[in-house]
Design a protein around this motif. Structure first.
Motif, mmCIF file in Angstrom:
data_model
loop_
_atom_site.group_PDB
_atom_site.id
_atom_site.type_symbol
_atom_site.label_atom_id
_atom_site.label_comp_id
_atom_site.label_asym_id
_atom_site.label_seq_id
_atom_site.Cartn_x
_atom_site.Cartn_y
_atom_site.Cartn_z
ATOM 1 N N SER A 1 49.983 15.728 29.502
ATOM 2 C CA SER A 1 49.042 16.565 28.758
ATOM 3 C C SER A 1 47.570 16.320 29.061
ATOM 4 C CB SER A 1 49.272 16.374 27.249
ATOM 5 O OG SER A 1 49.097 15.009 26.891
ATOM 6 N N ARG A 2 47.234 15.297 29.827
ATOM 7 C CA ARG A 2 45.820 14.974 30.030
ATOM 8 C C ARG A 2 45.077 16.031 30.843
ATOM 9 N NH1 ARG A 2 46.527 8.511 31.414
ATOM 10 N NH2 ARG A 2 47.083 7.861 29.306
ATOM 11 N N ASP A 3 45.796 16.871 31.563
ATOM 12 C CA ASP A 3 45.143 17.945 32.325
ATOM 13 C C ASP A 3 45.051 19.235 31.523
ATOM 14 O OD1 ASP A 3 47.762 18.953 32.379
ATOM 15 O OD2 ASP A 3 48.163 18.125 34.354
ATOM 16 N N GLY A 4 45.514 19.209 30.263
ATOM 17 C CA GLY A 4 45.384 20.383 29.403
ATOM 18 C C GLY A 4 46.670 21.119 29.137
ATOM 19 N N ALA A 5 47.789 20.657 29.697
ATOM 20 C CA ALA A 5 49.055 21.357 29.480
ATOM 21 C C ALA A 5 50.221 20.411 29.730
ATOM 22 C CB ALA A 5 49.164 22.562 30.404
ATOM 23 N N THR A 6 51.361 20.715 29.096
ATOM 24 C CA THR A 6 52.570 19.913 29.323
ATOM 25 C C THR A 6 53.537 20.592 30.284
ATOM 26 O OG1 THR A 6 53.536 20.896 27.329
ATOM 27 C CG2 THR A 6 52.467 18.738 27.098
ATOM 28 N N PHE A 7 53.319 21.893 30.581
ATOM 29 C CA PHE A 7 54.110 22.551 31.629
ATOM 30 C C PHE A 7 53.164 23.462 32.397
ATOM 31 C CE2 PHE A 7 54.696 24.680 27.594
ATOM 32 C CZ PHE A 7 54.568 26.032 27.865
ATOM 33 N N THR A 8 53.508 24.719 32.646
ATOM 34 C CA THR A 8 52.637 25.585 33.444
ATOM 35 C C THR A 8 51.421 26.051 32.656
ATOM 36 O OG1 THR A 8 53.950 27.507 32.813
ATOM 37 C CG2 THR A 8 54.524 26.443 34.885
ATOM 38 N N PRO B 1 48.127 29.371 32.799
ATOM 39 C CA PRO B 1 47.767 30.647 33.426
ATOM 40 C C PRO B 1 47.270 30.432 34.850
ATOM 41 C CG PRO B 1 46.990 30.619 31.166
ATOM 42 C CD PRO B 1 47.514 29.238 31.448
ATOM 43 N N VAL B 2 47.543 31.391 35.712
ATOM 44 C CA VAL B 2 47.355 31.203 37.152
ATOM 45 C C VAL B 2 45.902 31.015 37.577
ATOM 46 C CG1 VAL B 2 49.468 32.417 37.759
ATOM 47 C CG2 VAL B 2 47.328 33.710 37.562
ATOM 48 N N LYS B 3 44.939 31.404 36.750
ATOM 49 C CA LYS B 3 43.540 31.206 37.104
ATOM 50 C C LYS B 3 42.892 30.105 36.275
ATOM 51 C CE LYS B 3 42.291 35.527 39.342
ATOM 52 N NZ LYS B 3 41.333 36.674 39.382
ATOM 53 N N SER B 4 43.687 29.136 35.875
ATOM 54 C CA SER B 4 43.147 27.958 35.224
ATOM 55 C C SER B 4 42.459 27.087 36.287
ATOM 56 C CB SER B 4 44.262 27.158 34.547
ATOM 57 O OG SER B 4 44.916 27.947 33.578
ATOM 58 N N TYR B 5 41.490 26.295 35.858
ATOM 59 C CA TYR B 5 40.730 25.412 36.754
ATOM 60 C C TYR B 5 39.879 26.235 37.731
ATOM 61 C CZ TYR B 5 44.401 22.317 34.987
ATOM 62 O OH TYR B 5 45.279 21.649 34.197
ATOM 63 N N MET B 6 39.293 25.547 38.687
ATOM 64 C CA MET B 6 38.415 26.197 39.661
ATOM 65 C C MET B 6 39.190 26.534 40.932
ATOM 66 S SD MET B 6 35.209 26.460 38.648
ATOM 67 C CE MET B 6 34.174 26.355 40.106
ATOM 68 N N PRO B 7 38.802 27.628 41.610
ATOM 69 C CA PRO B 7 39.426 27.918 42.904
ATOM 70 C C PRO B 7 38.887 26.975 43.982
ATOM 71 C CG PRO B 7 37.676 29.490 42.484
ATOM 72 C CD PRO B 7 37.796 28.644 41.231
ATOM 73 N N ASN B 8 39.573 26.919 45.126
ATOM 74 C CA ASN B 8 39.048 26.097 46.208
ATOM 75 C C ASN B 8 37.980 26.852 46.986
ATOM 76 O OD1 ASN B 8 40.345 27.828 48.034
ATOM 77 N ND2 ASN B 8 41.958 26.395 48.562
ATOM 78 N N ALA B 9 37.559 26.303 48.118
ATOM 79 C CA ALA B 9 36.433 26.881 48.858
ATOM 80 C C ALA B 9 36.732 28.272 49.401
ATOM 81 C CB ALA B 9 36.039 25.947 50.003
ATOM 82 N N PHE B 10 37.991 28.625 49.560
ATOM 83 C CA PHE B 10 38.364 29.978 49.991
ATOM 84 C C PHE B 10 38.468 30.940 48.818
ATOM 85 C CE2 PHE B 10 40.618 28.171 53.943
ATOM 86 C CZ PHE B 10 39.537 28.486 54.757
ATOM 87 N N GLY B 11 38.402 30.434 47.590
ATOM 88 C CA GLY B 11 38.554 31.287 46.420
ATOM 89 C C GLY B 11 39.991 31.415 45.960
ATOM 90 N N VAL B 12 40.852 30.457 46.329
ATOM 91 C CA VAL B 12 42.279 30.496 45.984
ATOM 92 C C VAL B 12 42.557 29.487 44.871
ATOM 93 C CG1 VAL B 12 44.617 30.410 46.895
ATOM 94 C CG2 VAL B 12 42.730 31.024 48.400
ATOM 95 N N TYR B 13 43.316 29.924 43.871
ATOM 96 C CA TYR B 13 43.588 29.101 42.689
ATOM 97 C C TYR B 13 44.919 28.364 42.795
ATOM 98 C CZ TYR B 13 39.887 31.673 40.202
ATOM 99 O OH TYR B 13 38.698 32.225 39.814
ATOM 100 N N ASN B 14 44.932 27.139 42.289
ATOM 101 C CA ASN B 14 46.163 26.375 42.046
ATOM 102 C C ASN B 14 47.089 26.273 43.258
ATOM 103 O OD1 ASN B 14 46.129 25.470 39.184
ATOM 104 N ND2 ASN B 14 45.901 27.663 38.793
ATOM 105 N N MET B 15 46.508 25.949 44.404
ATOM 106 C CA MET B 15 47.347 25.678 45.560
ATOM 107 C C MET B 15 47.993 24.296 45.447
ATOM 108 S SD MET B 15 47.448 28.341 47.493
ATOM 109 C CE MET B 15 47.786 28.036 49.228
ATOM 110 N N ALA B 16 47.515 23.498 44.518
ATOM 111 C CA ALA B 16 48.161 22.228 44.197
ATOM 112 C C ALA B 16 48.418 22.225 42.699
ATOM 113 C CB ALA B 16 47.278 21.054 44.593
ATOM 114 N N GLY B 17 49.595 21.769 42.296
ATOM 115 C CA GLY B 17 49.913 21.734 40.877
ATOM 116 C C GLY B 17 50.311 23.096 40.329
ATOM 117 N N ASN B 18 50.484 23.151 39.027
ATOM 118 C CA ASN B 18 50.979 24.316 38.291
ATOM 119 C C ASN B 18 52.427 24.598 38.707
ATOM 120 O OD1 ASN B 18 50.352 25.913 36.106
ATOM 121 N ND2 ASN B 18 49.741 27.664 37.331
#
Length: 431
Positions: free
Chosen positions: A314-321, A323-340
């Motif tokens: 839970s320390r990252d804000g959730a215990t499972f999945t 929403p797909v646009k949570s957190y910041m995107p990477n330098a290409f503008g792509v979200y959650n390529m790691a985790g989720n």
């Protein structure tokens, strides 16, 4: 005699001059085809992307095999492409399921002329659905009209007190070019049941209290923008085929991509790794997973959804999945390529794939038949998920699952081919 010679000579000269004039005029009118724009005009090198996607310019990555393969890897280059900025959501996948269910209802059960287009010259037995008419009552399987409900009853089943679609009746049929190693490629037709496994949560974690996710995750609007899970590799590929047809008919019809031969698919693992890295060259220092600063403690925290330690979710804000646009995107503008959620890729899995694949747009493709063993049905899964430890979050980490096996921690996203825009490196210069 001299007069006649002079006449003929003048006549020939006149005809020759006329031919030159005609030829010169024709050349002058077609000179535009020889004028090419200076490459400086394309500076910026970025194309507008279709809705929900981002443009990824061509680049290079260090592509490695599995950790136990002993291979140090090699540099490979990837041509430009579009990729979904986020994982495919429950809402998007439900649209696919409802489209398939509407098709089945209209063609197999209602069979009512009002839902078909009248097209002159069409062969007997061939019908095209009038989607403008169908969409007014879509999804048909949720209709409260008793007459419709009675006719489509075989499509439905009861889950407790809830009416649901029968997975065995909701199937999508599509054709693709089959790849089986060195065997000659051929077009084959596949029929895939498209319903995700809704009780996948308790199937994956039988000793956990997750029944509410089974009942609500795919169907309730609260989870509309969460990544779809419980989807097999074959179902994910069926979705890409359907989405390609939808995009060609609607989104791209009036855009600059109109007429472009659309190629939509799951990403190859090289495309996935490159998009996840968030950098154009292996020597770049930009990282794919951005860091955020906790203003209270002043400590760096990884902006990604994963398992922080044994029993610690839970320390990252959730215990499972999330929403797909949570957190910041990477330098290409792509979200959650790691985790989720981890994500399906197009490639067949081999620990030493790096040895076999090309160094330009590498892909290891093998479309297994039903009679093939599970070793031939393994597909590469990339990116750690909400239930994985930190070491699984590296963009180079590879894993696999068989193509018919869904999980609560595997989702997917789509890629689309793009023509390459010249970047600042290729602009016109003096030697």
């Amino acid at each position: 005699m001299n007069i006649l010679k002079r006449y003929n000579r003048n006549r020939l000269m006149g005809l020759f001059s006329l031919a030159i004039l005609i030829g010169f005029t024709a050349c002058k009118s077609s000179t535009a085809i020889y004028k090419a724009p200076n490459v400086n005009a394309f500076r910026g090198g970025k194309l507008p992307a279709p809705p929900g996607m981002v443009y990824i310019p061509s680049g290079t990555i260090l592509f490695k095999g599995s950790l136990d393969s002993g291979n140090v890897g090699k540099n490979v280059s990837v041509s430009a492409f579009f990729i979904d900025e986020a994982e495919v959501t429950n809402k998007q996948y439900r649209e696919f399921v409802n489209w398939v269910a509407d098709s089945v209802a209209v063609t197999d059960y209602l069979n009512d002329g009002q839902y078909f287009l009248e097209i002159a010259g069409e062969q007997v037995g061939q019908k095209r659905i009038n989607w403008a008419k169908v969409k007014k009552i879509s999804p048909i399987w949720k209709s409260n009209d008793p007459a419709i409900q009675e006719r489509i009853a075989p499509m439905l089943e009861m889950q407790g007190n809830r009416r649901s679609l029968n997975p065995e009746m909701i199937k999508y049929r599509f054709s693709y070019l089959q790849s089986k190693g060195n065997v000659k490629k051929k077009y084959v037709t596949d029929t895939v049941s498209v319903m995700p496994v809704e009780d996948i949560w308790t199937k994956d974690f039988p000793n956990a209290q997750l029944a509410s996710l089974d009942a609500n995750y795919f169907t309730h609007p609260s989870f509309d923008y969460y990544p779809v899970v419980g989807v097999t590799w074959r179902q994910a590929r069926a979705f890409t085929d359907w989405r390609a047809n939808e995009m060609a008919a609607t989104v791209l019809k009036n855009s600059y991509l109109n007429g472009y031969q659309l190629s939509l698919s799951l990403p190859t693992e090289a495309q996935w790794q490159y998009a996840a890295s968030g950098k154009v060259d292996p020597q770049d220092t930009i990282v794919g997973m951005r860091m955020t600063i906790d203003g209270t403690e002043g400590k760096k925290k990884l902006a990604v959804n994963f398992k922080q330690g044994e029993g610690t979710y839970s320390r990252d804000g959730a215990t499972f999945t999330l929403p797909v646009k949570s957190y910041m995107p990477n330098a290409f503008g792509v979200y959650n390529m790691a985790g989720n959620v981890s994500e399906w890729t197009l490639d067949a899995y081999s620990p030493s794939a790096v040895v076999f694949v090309n160094d330009l747009n590498p892909a290891l493709l093998y479309d297994a038949d039903q009679r093939d063993g599970d070793a031939l049905k393994r597909k590469v899964v990339r990116g750690g998920s909400w239930k994985d430890n930190g070491e699984q979050l590296n963009s180079e980490t590879r894993n696999y699952s068989v193509d018919y096996e869904p999980h609560s921690y595997i989702g997917f996203r789509c890629v689309m081919s793009a023509f390459e825009m010249p970047t600042v490196q290729s602009k016109t210069r003096k030697y």
